[in-house]
Design an enzyme around this catalytic site. Structure first.
Site, PDB file in Angstrom:
ATOM      1  N   CYS A  88      76.715  55.740   5.146  1.00  0.00           N
ATOM      2  CA  CYS A  88      77.779  55.133   5.960  1.00  0.00           C
ATOM      3  C   CYS A  88      79.157  55.593   5.494  1.00  0.00           C
ATOM      4  CB  CYS A  88      77.687  53.615   5.904  1.00  0.00           C
ATOM      5  SG  CYS A  88      76.163  52.937   6.580  1.00  0.00           S
ATOM      6  N   ARG A 108      71.876  51.468  12.322  1.00  0.00           N
ATOM      7  CA  ARG A 108      72.947  52.410  12.650  1.00  0.00           C
ATOM      8  C   ARG A 108      72.831  52.755  14.132  1.00  0.00           C
ATOM      9  NH1 ARG A 108      72.057  55.464   8.738  1.00  0.00           N
ATOM     10  NH2 ARG A 108      73.778  54.904   7.389  1.00  0.00           N
TER      11      ARG A 108
END
Length: 221
Positions: free
Chosen positions: A50, A127
């Site tokens: 991330c 995600r």
């Protein structure tokens, strides 16, 4: 926490009001200004994959802004975790993260967009990416596994393609990039199909009756 329902393409994107690193924000405030929105979720702050994605989003911010796209990040971490992580990323990578990141502690956004997949993780968002147009409609969505970072350049291309298609009534072929030929609609009758393949496709690059391309002077903004 339950998984929630994933919004589908051309459905109205669920509106929300949420706390973010930029203060309270509402999805419809952006679309009401004629903006496109890229809503993207991440499993957790201070995670390696991330972190690389946020740095890349920051590096591509000017491109998204030229396309009138508002970036909005979201996870179920706290606002203080978001602030600490953003500050750390900016110091580490030498970038400025100008987009808001939602602290979805009440899980309202996560539920509305189906961001918790219990088989993968029942305590964190997956995600995901949602492209939302100025009419508030979901135009594209993508889900990624935890181990695979998103290709931010491809997300830029996605908005370039959507905007080109909307503005010109065309479609974009595989691997299309701005400036390349676009696809025109296929003929709807036998007569039109025959006309196209018998020299009636002036200005077109005709491969066969149902596949023809053309140049577009302004393929993107």
């Amino acid at each position: 926490m339950s998984e929630g329902r994933i919004p589908r393409i051309l459905e109205v994107a669920p509106d929300f009001e949420a706390t973010s690193t930029h203060g309270p924000i509402r999805l419809s405030d952006y679309t009401a200004q004629g903006k496109w929105v890229l809503l993207f979720s991440h499993p957790s702050d201070f995670t390696p994959v991330c972190s690389t994605e946020f740095i890349e989003f920051a590096k591509h911010q000017d491109e998204f802004e030229r396309l009138n796209v508002q970036l909005v990040g979201v996870s179920i971490d706290s606002i203080y975790s978001h602030i600490a992580w953003v500050r750390d990323l900016e110091a580490m990578a030498g970038v400025q993260i100008r987009f808001p990141v939602i602290a979805d502690l009440d899980q309202k956004v996560s539920q509305a967009y189906g961001l918790v997949h219990e088989v993968a993780n029942d305590t964190a968002t997956v995600r995901a990416v949602f492209a939302i147009d100025p009419q508030g409609l979901v135009r594209a969505l993508m889900y990624y596994p935890a181990q695979l970072g998103r290709n931010v350049a491809e997300l830029v291309r996605m908005f370039q393609g959507l905007q080109t298609a909307d503005a010109n009534g065309v479609s974009c072929p595989a691997n299309w990039k701005p400036g390349q030929q676009v696809i025109v609609p296929a003929p709807a009758t036998l007569a039109d199909a025959a006309r196209r393949t018998n020299g009636g496709g002036a200005g077109l690059n005709v491969a066969t009756w149902y596949l023809a391309r053309k140049d577009l002077a302004l393929a993107t903004r």
